[in-house]
Design an enzyme around this catalytic site. Structure first.
Site: not given
Ligand SMILES: *Cc1c(COP(=O)(O)O)cnc(C)c1O
Length: 396
Positions: A185
């Protein structure tokens, strides 16, 4: 291949490493002073008097907020099929049901025009997902939620930082927003997430439920008159707290968040300029000068590109470039398909968007030369496939 450009890489510098080492030497590893600082600095970053609660994933944050909303069996939650399964999975954890609403084919975000007809007397909440870091059209969503008394939880896993009507995501008039610090991210703590809300009751419930259902209020109250060992359990809570080791990384990443966004924006602009005119649809741009986080740069192959998406990714890989696909819509996955007896054409826009979708690498550790390689590879793969088609047409 020794010169393979991966689809994504985290951008960790000496500052993050030093801050982690500092935590490791401090004797405090789990949730403590670094996490408190990370929460304060994150709340300052978002602004607008929000409270920020660190959790060990965005998935955990989404789960906690829905629990705080009181979502349970018999309730329905509306979201998009064009997301990662975590957005919807947490609804099932609470025994509630999903109602998927198709996307706007231009933005790949929840289509507000289709939300109202999906509302039933059981609907309790809407989870908009800001796909790729482009904000959903929130004004109509907020109006619909008000009209029907529904809560809004923003899945902002892609959207740090992004704006809607020049307001930072996290400050809109919704009930809560959740960010992700997963390794790919826009900022990362390895694994981690942040809940942001202005609602004190939601914040208090999430605060207790992220750590075994231990009431901090009770703890704080009692520490003044009773021994430090005393605490009260008010509910069977979860284990969703973020460690100080992870928060150390987050503290330093957060300082770089604006710089990362500028870099991503510049790279997106370069892709936009250099990939224009090819048989692909470039990602949608934000309106009214809004800010896009550019977590993803997702293109669509046009029908003139006589190549399947699988073949395109395969040929990019052969040229040493990692690509990905965002997302395989939830209704095409066996679990969701069976749970709600869904067919691909039930959400035709999501299905079509997915069929021709390719995410190109875009991350701050890529050099200009890396990006040139991606651009040349895209041109090369598409040119090869256009020319062949012309020849086969000409040749009869
Ligand atoms: C990455 C992601 C999540 C989950 O994030 P985590 O921190 O890995 O739990 C939720 N929603 C979307 C759209 C994502 O891309």
């Amino acid at each position: 291949m020794n010169n393979f450009l991966p689809f994504a890489l985290p951008d960790i510098g000496e500052e993050e490493i030093a801050e982690v080492v500092d935590s490791l030497r401090s004797g405090w590893l789990t949730t403590g002073p670094k996490t408190q600082r990370f929460e304060r600095e994150f709340a300052d970053f978002i602004g607008s008097d929000v409270q920020a609660l660190a959790v060990n994933s965005a998935t955990a944050g989404l789960h906690l907020v829905l629990e705080a909303f009181g979502i349970g069996p018999g309730d329905e939650v509306i979201t998009t099929p064009y997301t990662f399964t975590a957005t919807a999975g947490v609804v099932r954890h609470l025994g509630a049901d999903l109602v998927f609403v198709d996307i706007d084919p231009k933005t790949f975000n929840l289509d507000p025009a289709k939300i109202e007809r999906a509302i039933t007397p059981r609907t309790k909440a809407i989870i908009p997902v800001h796909f790729a870091g482009l904000a959903c059209d929130m004004q109509p969503i907020i109006e619909i939620a008000r009209r029907h008394g529904l809560k809004i939880l923003e899945d902002a896993a892609h959207a740090l930082p992004a704006t809607y009507h020049n307001q930072l995501i996290g400050t809109l008039d919704t009930d809560a927003t959740v960010f992700s610090f997963y390794a790919t991210k826009t900022i990362t703590t390895g694994e981690g997430g942040m809940i942001v809300t202005r609602d004190h009751a939601i914040a208090e419930r999430c605060r207790a439920m992220r750590l075994h259902g231990i009431s901090r209020d009770a703890f704080d109250r009692y520490t003044s008159t009773k021994p430090a060992w005393h605490y009260e359990v008010i509910a069977p809570g979860f284990k969703y707290n973020l460690t100080d080791i992870a928060s150390s990384i987050g503290l330093q990443q957060l300082k770089k968040a604006w710089g990362f966004q500028e870099q991503r924006q510049r790279m997106a602009e370069r892709y936009d300029a250099e990939l224009a005119g090819l048989p692909i649809t470039l990602p949608p741009q934000p309106e009214n000068g809004d800010l896009h986080s550019w977590h993803l740069y997702a293109i669509r192959l046009n029908d003139h590109a006589v190549i399947s998406r699988e073949e395109f990714i395969q040929q990019m890989s052969a040229r040493g470039i990692g690509c990905s696909v965002h997302f395989i819509p939830l209704h095409l996955h066996p679990y969701w398909q069976k749970a709600y007896d869904l067919q691909p054409h039930d959400f035709p826009m999501a299905w079509r968007a997915y069929e021709r979708a390719v995410s190109l690498p875009l991350y701050t550790r890529m050099t200009e030369g890396d990006q040139t390689r991606v651009i040349e590879a895209v041109k090369d793969v598409l040119a090869g496939n256009l020319v062949e088609t012309m020849e086969s047409v000409v040749g009869g």
